[in-house]
Scaffold this motif. Structure first.
Motif, mmCIF file in Angstrom:
data_model
loop_
_atom_site.group_PDB
_atom_site.id
_atom_site.type_symbol
_atom_site.label_atom_id
_atom_site.label_comp_id
_atom_site.label_asym_id
_atom_site.label_seq_id
_atom_site.Cartn_x
_atom_site.Cartn_y
_atom_site.Cartn_z
ATOM 1 N N GLN A 1 -10.131 0.290 -1.893
ATOM 2 C CA GLN A 1 -10.741 0.712 -3.779
ATOM 3 C C GLN A 1 -10.116 -0.632 -4.635
ATOM 4 O OE1 GLN A 1 -14.180 1.492 -3.016
ATOM 5 N NE2 GLN A 1 -13.181 3.777 -4.873
ATOM 6 N N GLN A 2 -8.689 -0.949 -4.151
ATOM 7 C CA GLN A 2 -7.925 -1.730 -5.286
ATOM 8 C C GLN A 2 -8.656 -3.238 -5.481
ATOM 9 O OE1 GLN A 2 -5.371 -0.994 -7.576
ATOM 10 N NE2 GLN A 2 -5.339 1.421 -7.288
ATOM 11 N N GLY B 1 1.406 5.069 -2.664
ATOM 12 C CA GLY B 1 1.837 5.520 -2.666
ATOM 13 C C GLY B 1 2.976 6.299 -3.243
ATOM 14 N N HIS C 1 -9.346 3.197 2.723
ATOM 15 C CA HIS C 1 -9.806 3.468 1.668
ATOM 16 C C HIS C 1 -9.083 3.326 0.168
ATOM 17 C CE1 HIS C 1 -12.286 5.988 4.228
ATOM 18 N NE2 HIS C 1 -13.098 4.644 4.415
ATOM 19 N N SER C 2 -8.139 3.582 -0.344
ATOM 20 C CA SER C 2 -7.166 2.830 -1.609
ATOM 21 C C SER C 2 -7.272 1.736 -1.411
ATOM 22 C CB SER C 2 -6.035 3.894 -1.091
ATOM 23 O OG SER C 2 -5.984 4.844 -1.611
ATOM 24 N N THR D 1 -10.485 13.334 -3.345
ATOM 25 C CA THR D 1 -11.461 12.652 -2.417
ATOM 26 C C THR D 1 -12.003 13.899 -2.254
ATOM 27 O OG1 THR D 1 -9.832 13.434 -1.248
ATOM 28 C CG2 THR D 1 -9.503 11.321 -1.222
ATOM 29 N N LYS E 1 -12.815 6.099 -7.858
ATOM 30 C CA LYS E 1 -13.008 7.681 -6.344
ATOM 31 C C LYS E 1 -13.869 7.025 -5.411
ATOM 32 C CE LYS E 1 -17.629 9.271 -8.623
ATOM 33 N NZ LYS E 1 -18.266 10.779 -9.006
ATOM 34 N N PHE E 2 -13.808 7.126 -4.447
ATOM 35 C CA PHE E 2 -14.354 6.980 -3.278
ATOM 36 C C PHE E 2 -15.789 6.900 -3.075
ATOM 37 C CE2 PHE E 2 -9.916 8.108 -1.710
ATOM 38 C CZ PHE E 2 -9.076 7.223 -1.743
ATOM 39 N N HIS F 1 -8.419 9.142 4.843
ATOM 40 C CA HIS F 1 -8.918 7.761 4.106
ATOM 41 C C HIS F 1 -7.502 7.279 4.520
ATOM 42 C CE1 HIS F 1 -11.869 9.698 1.104
ATOM 43 N NE2 HIS F 1 -11.555 11.047 1.281
ATOM 44 N N GLU G 1 0.680 -1.345 0.050
ATOM 45 C CA GLU G 1 -0.305 -0.442 0.481
ATOM 46 C C GLU G 1 1.012 1.220 -0.388
ATOM 47 O OE1 GLU G 1 -3.346 1.974 3.156
ATOM 48 O OE2 GLU G 1 -1.902 0.384 3.408
ATOM 49 N N ILE H 1 -3.162 10.305 -1.166
ATOM 50 C CA ILE H 1 -3.087 8.414 -1.502
ATOM 51 C C ILE H 1 -2.324 8.049 -0.047
ATOM 52 C CG2 ILE H 1 -3.241 9.315 -4.062
ATOM 53 C CD1 ILE H 1 -0.062 8.965 -3.785
#
Length: 233
Positions: free
Chosen positions: A138-139, A43, A134-135, A228, A176-177, A129, A39, A99
């Motif tokens: 989503q991924q 970023g 949250h990233s 975001t 997007k979130f 976030h 993760e 990110i």
């Protein structure tokens, strides 16, 4: 075919069970198809691209301020153990985005904060976030969507002709979130900004400012995959 499907379903279920991790914010198990190291590497890889595209706003005093407040807030967050960087990008668009490991403010949004409490609320939202991963969520959803699409094409080869379009559609869906992530980050923004001594009620008023200014200016927003706040309203 049914036997193959059953074996595939069982393998997928086992894979998902082994791919769960505890969310730092909720304490609940969730599907996470990447480790914390992966993760943060995501970023770190994206940051130079963002800086190259938008450039950094050169203001040492302002930069020191957001770094100081960022570190104060990270210390009371749910993930104080990871490294964070806070940057101001050289864009007049009113926006902030995050990110893994990085929080960005545009010079445009910095010019419209009426007080430190408004800034702290948005800072907490963006850190939220990251702390809530949250990233990663989503991924993971995007990856699972791709797996499901491939499985569907295996079962029904006629779907292959629509594969590329469907794949692009899935990609756009997870850029997007969602509302739940935004709502959770709002709650975390309130929590974190309050913990470092600010009035969290100021954050709601500033989001109204963002909406009003955005409608009035009609300015082009940062790409949704970075934003975001795709819709401050």
């Amino acid at each position: 075919m049914k036997k193959i499907f059953f074996i595939g379903y069982t393998a997928a279920a086992l894979f998902l069970a082994q791919s769960c991790a505890t969310n730092p914010v909720t304490g609940k198990r969730q599907v996470a198809l990447m480790s914390e190291d992966q993760e943060l590497a995501m970023g770190k890889e994206a940051d130079p691209q963002i800086v190259m595209q938008y450039g950094l706003y050169q203001n040492a005093e302002l930069q020191n301020f957001i770094t100081q407040k960022g570190r104060e807030m990270v210390a009371v967050s749910h993930r104080p153990n990871i490294a964070y960087e806070f940057k101001i990008v050289d864009s007049d668009v009113l926006n902030a985005f995050a990110i893994p490991g990085y929080v960005y403010f545009t010079r445009g949004i910095m010019a419209h904060f009426n007080n430190e409490a408004e800034f702290a609320g948005v800072l907490g939202h963006e850190i939220g976030h990251i702390t809530a991963r949250h990233s990663v969520s989503q991924q993971s959803k995007a990856m699972l969507g791709q797996v499901g699409l491939i499985g569907a094409m295996v079962i029904n080869p006629q779907l292959a002709q629509f594969g590329e379009a469907a794949s692009q559609g899935l990609g756009l869906l997870f850029l997007k979130f969602g509302r739940d992530a935004e709502r959770q980050s709002d709650q975390l923004g309130v929590e974190y900004s309050t913990k470092i001594g600010y009035d969290a009620a100021e954050m709601a008023g500033f989001f109204q400012t963002l909406e009003r200014k955005g409608q009035a200016s009609g300015a082009e927003e940062l790409p949704n995959f970075l934003s975001t706040h795709p819709n401050p309203g």
